[in-house]
Design an enzyme around this catalytic site. Structure first.
Site, PDB file in Angstrom:
ATOM      1  CG  ASP A   7      -6.260  -2.782   2.761  1.00  0.00           C
ATOM      2  OD1 ASP A   7      -4.941  -2.476   3.469  1.00  0.00           O
ATOM      3  OD2 ASP A   7      -6.933  -1.732   2.144  1.00  0.00           O
ATOM      4  N   GLY A  39       0.752  -2.126   4.071  1.00  0.00           N
ATOM      5  CA  GLY A  39       1.680  -0.850   4.250  1.00  0.00           C
ATOM      6  C   GLY A  39       2.562  -0.922   4.862  1.00  0.00           C
ATOM      7  CG  MET A  79     -11.614  -2.401   4.296  1.00  0.00           C
ATOM      8  SD  MET A  79      -9.917  -1.874   3.508  1.00  0.00           S
ATOM      9  CE  MET A  79      -9.327  -1.323   5.123  1.00  0.00           C
ATOM     10  CB  SER A 129      -0.839   0.068   1.296  1.00  0.00           C
ATOM     11  OG  SER A 129      -1.357   1.024   1.254  1.00  0.00           O
ATOM     12  CG  MET A 157     -11.045   3.568   1.522  1.00  0.00           C
ATOM     13  SD  MET A 157      -9.374   3.589   2.260  1.00  0.00           S
ATOM     14  CE  MET A 157      -8.324   3.619   1.007  1.00  0.00           C
ATOM     15  CG  ASP A 191      -4.676   2.531   0.546  1.00  0.00           C
ATOM     16  OD1 ASP A 191      -5.903   1.932   0.271  1.00  0.00           O
ATOM     17  OD2 ASP A 191      -3.670   2.285   1.024  1.00  0.00           O
ATOM     18  N   GLY A 245      -8.802   4.467   6.625  1.00  0.00           N
ATOM     19  CA  GLY A 245      -8.686   5.885   6.783  1.00  0.00           C
ATOM     20  C   GLY A 245      -6.932   6.011   6.968  1.00  0.00           C
ATOM     21  CG  PHE A 246      -5.904   7.133   9.807  1.00  0.00           C
ATOM     22  CD1 PHE A 246      -5.340   8.245   9.375  1.00  0.00           C
ATOM     23  CD2 PHE A 246      -6.990   7.176  10.240  1.00  0.00           C
ATOM     24  CE1 PHE A 246      -5.856   9.442   9.455  1.00  0.00           C
ATOM     25  CE2 PHE A 246      -7.839   7.992  10.305  1.00  0.00           C
ATOM     26  CZ  PHE A 246      -7.295   9.363  10.093  1.00  0.00           C
ATOM     27  N   GLY A 247      -2.933   4.141   7.850  1.00  0.00           N
ATOM     28  CA  GLY A 247      -2.169   3.010   7.872  1.00  0.00           C
ATOM     29  C   GLY A 247      -1.772   2.690   9.488  1.00  0.00           C
ATOM     30  CG  HIS A 294      -3.769  -1.348  -1.962  1.00  0.00           C
ATOM     31  ND1 HIS A 294      -4.920  -2.288  -2.417  1.00  0.00           N
ATOM     32  CD2 HIS A 294      -4.062  -0.592  -0.987  1.00  0.00           C
ATOM     33  CE1 HIS A 294      -5.684  -1.565  -1.807  1.00  0.00           C
ATOM     34  NE2 HIS A 294      -5.228  -1.063  -0.813  1.00  0.00           N
ATOM     35  CG  HIS A 343      -8.973   0.406  -1.158  1.00  0.00           C
ATOM     36  ND1 HIS A 343      -8.560   0.233   0.006  1.00  0.00           N
ATOM     37  CD2 HIS A 343     -10.364   0.548  -0.992  1.00  0.00           C
ATOM     38  CE1 HIS A 343      -9.623   0.138   0.956  1.00  0.00           C
ATOM     39  NE2 HIS A 343     -10.520   0.271   0.271  1.00  0.00           N
ATOM     40  CG  MET A 394      -7.742   7.431   1.861  1.00  0.00           C
ATOM     41  SD  MET A 394      -7.123   7.324   3.646  1.00  0.00           S
ATOM     42  CE  MET A 394      -6.492   5.794   3.554  1.00  0.00           C
TER      43      MET A 394
HETATM   44  C1  DX5 Z   1      -6.441   1.597   5.140  1.00  0.00           C
HETATM   45  C2  DX5 Z   1      -5.680   1.533   3.816  1.00  0.00           C
HETATM   46  C3  DX5 Z   1      -4.663   0.385   3.736  1.00  0.00           C
HETATM   47  C4  DX5 Z   1      -3.738   0.785   4.579  1.00  0.00           C
HETATM   48  C5  DX5 Z   1      -2.982  -0.427   5.040  1.00  0.00           C
HETATM   49  O1  DX5 Z   1      -7.423   2.673   5.209  1.00  0.00           O
HETATM   50  O2  DX5 Z   1      -6.975   1.029   3.007  1.00  0.00           O
HETATM   51  O3  DX5 Z   1      -4.558  -0.038   2.469  1.00  0.00           O
HETATM   52  O4  DX5 Z   1      -2.621   1.575   3.926  1.00  0.00           O
HETATM   53  O5  DX5 Z   1      -1.859  -0.186   5.959  1.00  0.00           O
HETATM   54  P1  DX5 Z   1      -1.330  -1.148   7.091  1.00  0.00           P
HETATM   55  O6  DX5 Z   1      -0.860  -2.358   6.305  1.00  0.00           O
HETATM   56  O7  DX5 Z   1      -0.174  -0.451   7.975  1.00  0.00           O
HETATM   57  O8  DX5 Z   1      -2.401  -1.484   7.987  1.00  0.00           O
HETATM   58 ZN    ZN Z   2      -6.172  -0.006   1.037  1.00  0.00          ZN
END
Ligand code: DX5
Ligand code: ZN
Length: 238
Positions: A195, A217, A157, A28, A88, A55, A162-164, A53, A86, A57
């Site tokens: 994910d 990620g 999910m 990601s 969101m 993301d 929203g966040f890594g 991947h 992806h 947002m």
């Molecule tokens: C979360 C994203 C993911 C995220 C995963 O909202 O869709 O793709 O980047 O990050 P990790 O692997 O750090 O949970």
């Molecule tokens: Zn994602």
């Protein structure tokens, strides 16, 4: 590099890497250095990543904001790896053609993003792209029952989007198993992607439950570009 040659021997074409029974690792970009997205993607390509991947947002469906189609278009010439976009975002229909034009290979939208999921999936297909649907941790697998014939990928999910860097929500393993059963029953070649919070400790449990595409990620990017090769190998080997 030699690594790159090896990897490209195994995965010769973007399309070839989107079919078949193996586990795919999709790093990601959310955890990448946003000041160097081009070189980050090059490093992932040379480190054996299968898909990129991306993301997206919108600050509305999820609290965070990332990048738009212009950045995706600028990154498209950097690699031949599939762009797994992806979204969101809600509403999402207006964005689908823009990411299709920008070079997405696969476009995943959220089941929760609007009332007309089936129509949105048809829009993705009409643009010649693979169509994915994602469900949040609180959404039941059953909500996908009447789109099984419209999707190429289901994204479960395992964190709230929203966040890594968030922790894997354990009760989603049961959902991954349920979705896998639905895919087998559909007799269609649907990818099952997971994910959120995936790491080398929990990845085996996730693939055993039925996932064949692993988004990572934090687990891919830890330690910087010199570690991507080892990080990806560890996820694949675990
Ligand atoms: C979360 C994203 C993911 C995220 C995963 O909202 O869709 O793709 O980047 O990050 P990790 O692997 O750090 O949970
Ligand atoms: Zn994602």
């Amino acid at each position: 590099s030699r690594r790159r040659g090896l990897v490209q021997g195994l995965i010769s074409k973007r399309e070839a890497s989107m079919t078949g029974p193996m586990i795919r690792i999709a790093p990601s970009l959310l955890s990448a250095d946003f000041a160097k997205l081009g070189s980050e993607i090059r490093a992932l390509d040379e480190s054996g990543a299968d898909w990129i991947h991306i993301d997206i947002m919108d600050g509305h469906f999820v609290p965070n904001i990332t990048i738009g189609p212009g950045v995706v278009r600028a990154l498209r010439p950097v690699t031949n790896l599939p762009f797994d976009v992806h979204l969101m975002a809600a509403p999402v229909d207006n964005l689908i053609p823009r990411f299709a034009e920008a070079g997405a290979d696969l476009i995943t939208i959220h089941q929760e993003a609007g009332p007309h999921l089936h129509r949105s999936l048809q829009l993705i297909k009409s643009l010649g792209k693979k169509a994915g649907v994602s469900i949040n941790p609180s959404t039941s697998a059953e909500t996908l029952r009447f789109v099984m014939d419209s999707v190429d990928l289901i994204l479960v999910m395992t964190v709230n989007p929203g966040f890594g860097g968030q922790s894997f929500i354990e009760n989603q393993i049961e959902k991954i198993r349920t979705v896998k059963k639905m895919i087998v029953a559909s007799e269609r070649p649907i990818h099952l992607e997971v994910d959120g919070g995936v790491n080398r400790k929990n990845v085996a449990q996730i693939t055993e439950a039925g996932a064949d595409v692993i988004v990572a990620g934090t687990a891919t990017f830890r330690g910087g570009p010199d570690c991507y090769w080892d990080n990806i190998c560890q996820l694949r080997g675990a």
